[in-house]
Scaffold this motif. Structure first.
Motif: not given
Length: 762
Positions: A586-601
Motif C-alpha cells: 500500500v503506497e502513496q496515500l498522500n494526496v492530502n494530509q489525512a489519507f488513511h488505510f483502514f477506517d472503521s465506522g
C-alpha cells in the motif's frame, strides 16, 4: 356366578350403556375440536375470536410479512389450543413480525422467524401486556434465524418467558447479532415468580461476539428480583459457539436447576451472577482449546455444583474454567454477594488453563468465600491451573485427586488434593475417565450422557455453518480493462476468488463488499490498483474481505480529507466482518494530509483484522482507525487486530488507534497482537495528535514483541478495567522513546510486562 347376572343391582345392559356413554363423551369433544386453516391476517383475527379448547389455527404455507401475532385464548390441560404451520418450516414470519401468547394451555409450533426483526422488545413473549400473561403454555419447534434489529446496539430479546409453568423446547435459535438476551426469564410481578418454567432440548446455534455487554444467551431474572426464587429448569440444551459476551447463561434468581446441557466451543461461562440455592448438575463443557472458553462462575449463597465435566477450557479471570468470586461486603443487590456454603463435588476439571479462587479481589471485592467445600473432584492437567487471588481459608478441600504435584500449592489445596499417577481413557460417551476403578469416586460419573447436537432443536431445520471461508468458492479471472473488476465483484458469489491478471487497474466505483471475497494477484505485486473515489473498498453487512499480493496506490484518489483504502459501512453494521491482507503493498496515500488505510465506522465490529507480510509506505494518515465507540459503554470496533511481519515506512499518522472505554467487564477484547514488524519514520506527522505509534485505550490483551522501531513515536497504552494483560518485550527502539503505560483505574504501579526492549540512538 357372574357379577353381572339379572339378580345383581347393575345389569349387563346398563353397564354396556354406561361404557358406551363413557366412550361418547371424549369422542364428542374430539369431534367438536376444530382445525382452522387461515391464509391471511384478517382470517386469523376472525378465527381467534371463536377458539374453543382443543381447536387449532393452522397458518397456510408461505411468507407472512409484518404479522404481529397475538395468540390469546384459554385451553385446558387435556385440550390445549394450538397455533401451528401447515407444513413445519414453510411458514416464514418476516419483516416486522412477532408473537405474543396470553392465556392458558396454548401451544405454538412449526414457525420460522427470518428476514426481519421484531417491531417490539421481543420476538416471542409469553404475555400480551403486563397483566395478561401466558401460563401452562408451550413453544416448540420454532426457529428464529438471524432475526435482528439492523442497529446492533438496539436491544431486544428473542424470547421472554413470563407467567408460570411454561415450556420452551426443541427450538432453533441462531445468529443473534444485536444487543439483548436470546432467551430471558422475566420475574417482574408475583405472577411470574416461582414460575417453574422448563427450557429444554433447544439448539442455541452460534451467537457472534457482540463487542459489548448485553450478549447473554440465557438470563434468568434481573438484579432487582435476584433474591426471588424462579425454579426454572434448563436441561438438555446444546450451546454451540455462543460467544456473545462473558456470560453465556446469567443466573440472576434463586432455586434454579441447570442440568445435562452441553457447551461446545463457547466463549464465556455459566455464571451464578445473583440469587441463591441454584443447582448446576451434570453439564458438559467442551472448550476444544478455543480462546476464552470457560466453565462455571460461582457467586452468592448455597450454590451446588455437582457431576459436571469440563475439558479443554482456556479462559481466565471471570471467564476461567472454574471461578469462585470474592464478594462486596454488605453488597448492593446489583453488585457481588459473598460466596457462602457452596458445595462443589464430583466434578471433572480436565486440562483447564485456569481455575480462579477468590477472583476479582480488589479494594471493593474484599469479602472472601466462606463455609464452602470442594470434595471428590478430579483435577487433570500438565500443571496446576489454580490462581489464588485472596484468602481462601473459607474453602475446604476434601478428598480431591489430581495428576500434578500439589506440594507447592496453598496448604488448603495441598492437604485436600491428593497427587497421584492417573491415566485417562476416553469412554463411549466421549468423555475422559481414570482407567483405575479405584479412582471412580473422583469426578463426574460414567453414566453422564452428553446431549447430542442432532437431538436438539427443530429436527426439520438444518444446523448450517454460519461462516463462509475465504477462497472456498470459484475463481473469477479479471483483466485490467474497463469495469471488468467492478463487474466481477457484482456477479461473484460468497467465497469466490477474484484473480487479477498483471496490469494497472483504474477503479472508478467504490467496490461494495457484501459477501466473502478474495482479491488475489495472479503474480504477486504485478496487479496495481488505483482508485478515483474517496475509498476503494466498503465493507457492508455480510461482507468479508481478503487481499493477497496486490499493490494499492493512492495517486489517483481525490484530494479530500478522510480518504481511505478500506472503510466499513458509514451508518453502522449489524453483521461482524473479517479483513485479511497478506503479501501486499500500500503506497502513496498522500494526496492530502489525512489519507488513511483502514477506517472503521461506529457500530461496526470486526471479528478479526489480520495483516501479514505486507508493506505500507508514504502515507499521510493513519493505518488502522478502530476508535469510533467513544460513548464509554464498553463497546469497541474489533475483537482481534493482528499485525505480523510487516513494514511501515514514512507513515505520518498512527499505525493503530484502538479504543474501548467505560467500566464494563463483560467482554474479552479487544486483543492487539503486533509482532516482527519494522517501523521506520512512523507516526511523527503534525496531525498525529496522539503522539503515539500505537495508541491503545482499554485494550484487554496486548502483545507487542520482536518489532524494530526506528525514528518513530512511542507506544502509548492506557489500562482501564478488566485486569488488562499487556506485554511489550524484545523490541528494538532506535531513536524511539520507551513505551508509556498508564493505569487509569488500578491503584499502584502499572501491571504491564515491559522488558528486554533495547534502546539505541543512531
Amino acid at each position: 356366578m357372574s357379577p353381572f347376572n339379572s339378580h345383581t343391582p347393575f345389569s349387563y345392559g346398563l353397564v354396556t350403556k354406561i361404557f358406551l356413554l363413557s366412550l361418547l363423551i371424549p369422542l364428542t369433544a374430539q369431534v367438536n375440536a376444530q382445525e382452522h386453516l387461515v391464509a391471511s391476517q384478517a382470517q386469523y383475527q376472525q378465527v381467534l375470536k371463536q377458539l374453543q379448547p382443543g381447536d387449532s389455527i393452522i397458518l397456510q404455507d408461505g411468507t407472512w410479512q409484518d404479522f404481529e401475532i397475538v395468540f390469546s385464548a384459554k385451553g385446558t390441560a387435556k385440550q390445549p389450543i394450538t397455533l401451528t404451520a401447515q407444513t413445519k418450516g414453510r411458514v416464514i414470519l418476516s419483516g416486522q413480525s412477532d408473537l405474543k401468547l396470553a392465556g392458558e394451555y396454548l401451544q405454538v409450533s412449526g414457525l420460522v422467524f427470518k428476514d426481519g426483526f421484531t417491531p417490539s422488545n421481543e420476538v416471542i413473549a409469553f404475555r400480551k401486556s403486563n397483566h395478561d400473561l401466558a401460563n401452562h403454555s408451550r413453544v416448540t419447534e420454532v426457529v428464529i434465524d438471524n432475526y435482528n434489529n439492523p442497529d446492533r446496539q438496539e436491544a431486544d430479546n428473542w424470547v421472554s418467558l413470563y407467567g408460570q409453568h411454561n415450556r420452551l423446547d426443541h427450538n432453533h435459535f441462531v445468529g443473534k447479532r444485536n444487543a439483548g438476551v436470546t432467551v430471558a426469564v422475566r420475574l417482574e410481578g408475583k405472577k411470574s415468580q416461582q414460575n417453574h418454567h422448563k427450557i429444554d432440548h433447544n439448539y442455541f446455534g452460534p451467537r457472534p461476539i457482540l463487542g459489548s455487554n448485553g450478549g447473554e444467551t440465557i438470563r434468568i431474572g434481573t438484579s432487582p428480583y435476584s433474591l426471588t426464587d424462579s425454579f426454572t429448569v434448563i436441561e438438555n440444551n446444546y450451546f454451540d459457539r455462543c460467544d456473545g459476551e462473558v456470560e453465556i447463561i446469567s443466573v440472576k434468581s434463586g432455586k434454579n436447576r441447570i442440568q445435562n446441557n452441553v457447551f461446545y466451543s463457547s466463549r464465556g461461562t455459566l455464571t451464578l451472577r445473583h440469587g441463591n440455592g441454584n443447582i448446576i448438575d451434570s453439564n458438559v463443557f467442551l472448550g476444544n482449546g478455543v480462546e476464552h472458553t470457560g466453565g462455571i462462575r460461582v457467586i452468592n449463597r448455597d450454590q451446588t455444583i455437582t457431576n459436571n465435566y469440563l475439558e479443554g477450557l482456556t479462559g481466565n479471570r471471570f471467564g476461567s474454567g472454574f471461578t469462585i468470586m470474592n464478594g462486596v461486603p454488605n453488597s448492593a443487590i446489583n453488585r457481588y454477594h459473598q460466596v457462602v456454603n457452596a458445595k462443589v463435588s464430583h466434578n471433572s476439571f480436565i486440562n483447564l488453563e485456569h481455575i480462579e479462587l477468590a477472583a476479582g479481589s480488589d479494594n471493593e471485592r474484599t469479602a472472601i468465600p466462606l463455609n464452602s467445600t470442594l470434595s471428590q473432584n478430579l483435577f487433570i492437567g500438565s500443571t496446576s491451573p489454580f490462581t489464588i487471588n485472596d484468602d481462601i481459608s473459607g474453602l475446604e478441600f476434601i478428598q480431591n485427586a489430581s495428576n500434578f504435584d500439589t506440594k507447592a500449592l496453598n496448604d488448603a489445596l495441598a492437604k485436600g488434593i491428593s497427587s497421584q499417577t492417573i491415566t485417562m481413557v476416553r469412554a463411549a460417551n466421549g468423555l475422559l475417565y481414570p482407567n483405575n476403578e479405584k479412582l471412580a469416586k473422583y469426578g463426574a460419573n460414567t453414566s453422564l450422557k452428553p446431549i447430542l447436537k442432532q437431538n436438539t432443536g427443530a429436527p426439520w431445520y438444518p444446523k448450517s455453518e454460519p461462516t463462509i471461508a475465504f477462497q472456498s468458492g470459484n475463481t473469477i479471472n479479471v483483466t485490467a480493462t474497463d469495469d471488468d473488476l467492478v463487474n466481477a465483484v457484482k456477479h461473484a458469489k460468497s467465497g469466490d476468488i477474484i484473480l487479477l491478471s498483471d496490469g494497472k487497474y483504474n477503479v472508478t466505483h467504490i467496490l461494495n463488499i457484501n459477501k466473502t471475497l478474495t482479491f488475489k494477484a495472479a503474480n504477486p505485486h504485478k496487479a496495481i490498483i488505483r482508485f478515483e473515489r474517496p475509498t476503494l473498498f466498503e465493507i457492508q453487512n455480510n461482507g468479508n474481505l481478503q487481499l493477497d499480493g496486490l499493490v494499492i496506490n493512492g495517486l489517483s484518489s481525490p484530494d479530500s480529507a478522510g480518504n481511505s483504502v478500506v472503510r466499513t459501512r458509514k451508518w453502522g453494521m449489524l453483521t461482524n466482518y473479517r479483513f485479511d491482507m497478506t503479501n501486499s503493498i500500500v503506497e502513496q496515500l498522500n494526496v492530502n494530509q489525512a489519507f488513511h488505510f483502514f477506517d472503521s465506522g461506529d457500530r461496526a465490529f470486526a471479528d478479526a483484522i489480520n495483516v501479514s507480510h505486507s508493506q505500507f509506505r508514504h502515507i499521510s494518515g493513519d493505518i488502522f482507525r478502530l476508535n469510533k465507540e467513544t460513548d464509554d459503554l464498553g463497546i469497541y470496533n474489533a475483537e482481534y487486530l493482528t499485525l505480523n511481519n510487516n513494514q511501515f515506512i514514512d507513515i505520518e499518522g498512527v499505525i493503530a488507534t484502538v479504543y474501548r472505554g467505560g467500566t464494563d467487564e463483560s467482554t474479552f477484547g479487544p486483543h492487539v497482537l503486533v509482532n516482527n514488524n519494522q517501523f521506520t519514520r512512523v507516526s511523527l506527522g503534525k496531525n498525529n495528535h496522539t503522539g503515539a505509534v500505537l495508541n491503545l485505550h482499554g485494550v484487554q490483551v496486548s502483545t507487542i514483541e520482536h518489532n524494530q522501531f526506528s525514528q518513530s513515536a512511542p507506544i502509548i497504552v492506557e489500562h482501564t478495567v478488566g485486569e488488562p494483560q499487556t506485554r511489550i518485550a524484545n523490541n528494538q527502539l532506535n531513536n524511539t522513546a520507551h513505551p508509556i503505560v498508564t493505569e487509569l483505574v488500578a491503584v499502584g504501579k502499572q501491571t504491564a510486562t515491559i522488558n528486554n526492549n533495547k534502546a539505541q540512538s543512531l
